[in-house]
Motif scaffolding. Structure first.
Motif, mmCIF file in Angstrom:
data_model
loop_
_atom_site.group_PDB
_atom_site.id
_atom_site.type_symbol
_atom_site.label_atom_id
_atom_site.label_comp_id
_atom_site.label_asym_id
_atom_site.label_seq_id
_atom_site.Cartn_x
_atom_site.Cartn_y
_atom_site.Cartn_z
ATOM 1 N N GLY A 209 0.798 -1.223 0.000
ATOM 2 C CA GLY A 209 0.000 0.000 0.000
ATOM 3 C C GLY A 209 0.826 1.266 0.000
ATOM 4 N N LYS A 233 -11.685 -2.011 3.714
ATOM 5 C CA LYS A 233 -10.632 -0.990 3.782
ATOM 6 C C LYS A 233 -9.287 -1.663 4.006
ATOM 7 N N LYS A 259 3.140 5.598 -7.626
ATOM 8 C CA LYS A 259 2.872 6.660 -6.654
ATOM 9 C C LYS A 259 1.612 7.431 -7.042
ATOM 10 N N GLY A 260 0.946 7.951 -5.996
ATOM 11 C CA GLY A 260 -0.225 8.770 -6.252
ATOM 12 C C GLY A 260 -1.536 8.071 -6.008
ATOM 13 N N GLY A 261 -1.501 6.809 -5.567
ATOM 14 C CA GLY A 261 -2.734 6.096 -5.278
ATOM 15 C C GLY A 261 -3.281 6.454 -3.904
ATOM 16 N N ARG A 262 -4.357 5.766 -3.511
ATOM 17 C CA ARG A 262 -4.987 6.045 -2.224
ATOM 18 C C ARG A 262 -4.197 5.437 -1.062
ATOM 19 N N GLY A 263 -3.441 4.400 -1.344
ATOM 20 C CA GLY A 263 -2.698 3.754 -0.268
ATOM 21 C C GLY A 263 -3.632 3.101 0.729
ATOM 22 N N THR A 265 -6.520 2.748 3.276
ATOM 23 C CA THR A 265 -7.804 3.412 3.491
ATOM 24 C C THR A 265 -8.372 3.115 4.876
ATOM 25 N N ALA A 268 -3.634 3.321 9.003
ATOM 26 C CA ALA A 268 -2.505 3.756 8.174
ATOM 27 C C ALA A 268 -1.208 3.740 8.971
ATOM 28 N N PRO A 285 2.083 6.852 -0.467
ATOM 29 C CA PRO A 285 0.979 5.959 -0.843
ATOM 30 C C PRO A 285 1.089 5.497 -2.301
ATOM 31 N N LYS A 287 -0.790 3.182 -5.721
ATOM 32 C CA LYS A 287 -1.934 2.503 -6.324
ATOM 33 C C LYS A 287 -1.868 1.034 -5.919
#
Length: 351
Positions: A209, A233, A259-263, A265, A268, A285, A287
């Motif tokens: 993640g 989640k 890179k740039g995904g939600r990681g 949810t 954390a 985070p 994708k």
């Protein structure tokens, strides 16, 4: 043996239980290693490092001071039962600077001491140079003489490898951390890795993640692992960081492309804890496309206790197939629990 000079005997890791004769096997309990020392009204609890744990476990200090024997030195494991398992999280909560909080926790979740060695008798006899077989007999006699010691447990022991194998198969989910093997004819060797520890290694398929960069570097330092909970989640469950210098550039390119995904949810990484640092709170985070199979040894509270070892990528598995059920199945209580109060048990572990 001088209490100020002694360190606990250590264990070296091995991949399997010894097969030759002359060994005693014991459960490796999920707690804090502790040398418990009493001399009159003075009681000390020494951790593995040799530092005192007494201020964090005032309940255990009081319990040992209330025992009929006025002098002894025990080697054991501090633990806190919660329900039918031992809670390592409850132990960690005790390591707090506020005495008021420690005292409240001591009243709410009292500790126990699971004892597996006797180094000094109530008569002041030093047993460290004696073989384990003699020390075990003396330890059982010590427990047999106790009238009421609800905070002490005698750790089981067996010379049967088959019994130790059964313990090992159930380790890793909330009470046992593995199995310890000790030579029956060995003396106590302070600070030496004279015992053998064996853990049951398992694997899990996890979603990557996120990741952290290595210190002072723009290359990946660790992969952050997640599993989906019942609400769908992604919860952070641990990390893997055994990355060689040869693998690091290619792995960095692989994860930076996502890179740039939600990681995560759900739960954390980087939450507040006594071990958090500014760097450990920072993570990138991703994708949710990468699935990694990792090897681990212990689960606590739906998380890997230690760092995991990367095994392989799993492009054949969808991320949504990686659920917390993998860990929860192994963390469910079995019939292997904390030994009974004051009961002498040589080949069975009983609640």
């Amino acid at each position: 043996m001088s209490p100020s000079a002694i360190l606990a005997m250590e264990a070296r890791p091995e991949s399997e239980l010894p097969r030759d004769k002359g060994w005693q096997f014991e459960p490796k309990w999920d707690g804090f290693r502790c040398l418990a020392i009493r001399d009159g009204d003075a009681v000390e609890l020494l951790g593995r490092s040799g530092k005192s744990l007494a201020r964090y476990f005032p309940d255990m200090v009081a319990s040992l001071r209330a025992l009929k024997p006025k002098r002894f030195m025990l080697d054991g494991e501090l633990a806190i039962p919660v329900g039918k398992v031992l809670s390592f999280d409850a132990l960690q909560l005790r390591l707090h600077p506020a005495a008021s909080r420690v005292n409240r926790l001591a009243a709410e979740t009292p500790s126990i001491l699971i004892v597996f060695d006797l180094l000094q008798t109530p008569r002041g006899t030093d047993l460290a140079a004696r073989p384990l077989s003699e020390r075990r007999t003396a330890l059982e006699a010590f427990f047999a003489a106790l009238n009421d010691a609800p905070s002490l447990r005698l750790s089981p022991a067996t010379e049967k490898r088959a019994e130790a194998e059964r313990w090992l198969k159930r380790a890793g989910g909330g009470e046992l951390d593995g199995v310890i093997a000790k030579r029956l004819d060995d003396p106590y060797r302070p600070g030496e890795r004279a015992m053998v520890k064996i853990k049951c290694l398992r694997t899990a398929d996890c979603v990557v993640g996120g990741f952290r960069y290595a210190a002072n570097s723009r290359q990946v330092g660790s992969l952050l692992l997640g599993l989906f909970n019942d609400q769908g989640k992604l919860d952070h469950v641990g990390f893997t960081s055994g990355i060689s210098d040869e693998q690091r550039p290619a792995l960095t390119r692989k994860v930076e492309a996502l890179k740039g995904g939600r990681g995560f949810t759900g739960d954390a990484p980087g939450g507040p804890s006594r071990w958090s640092t500014e760097r450990s709170a920072k993570w990138e985070p991703l994708k949710l496309e990468l699935v990694a199979e990792v090897r681990y040894d212990h689960v606590t509270g739906d998380r890997f206790r230690h760092g995991t070892r990367f095994v392989r990528w799993r492009p054949d598995k969808r991320p949504d197939q990686c659920t917390l059920e993998q860990l929860q199945q192994e963390a469910r209580p079995s019939h292997l629990f904390v030994p009974q109060k004051g009961r002498i048990v040589r080949t069975r572990v009983a609640l």
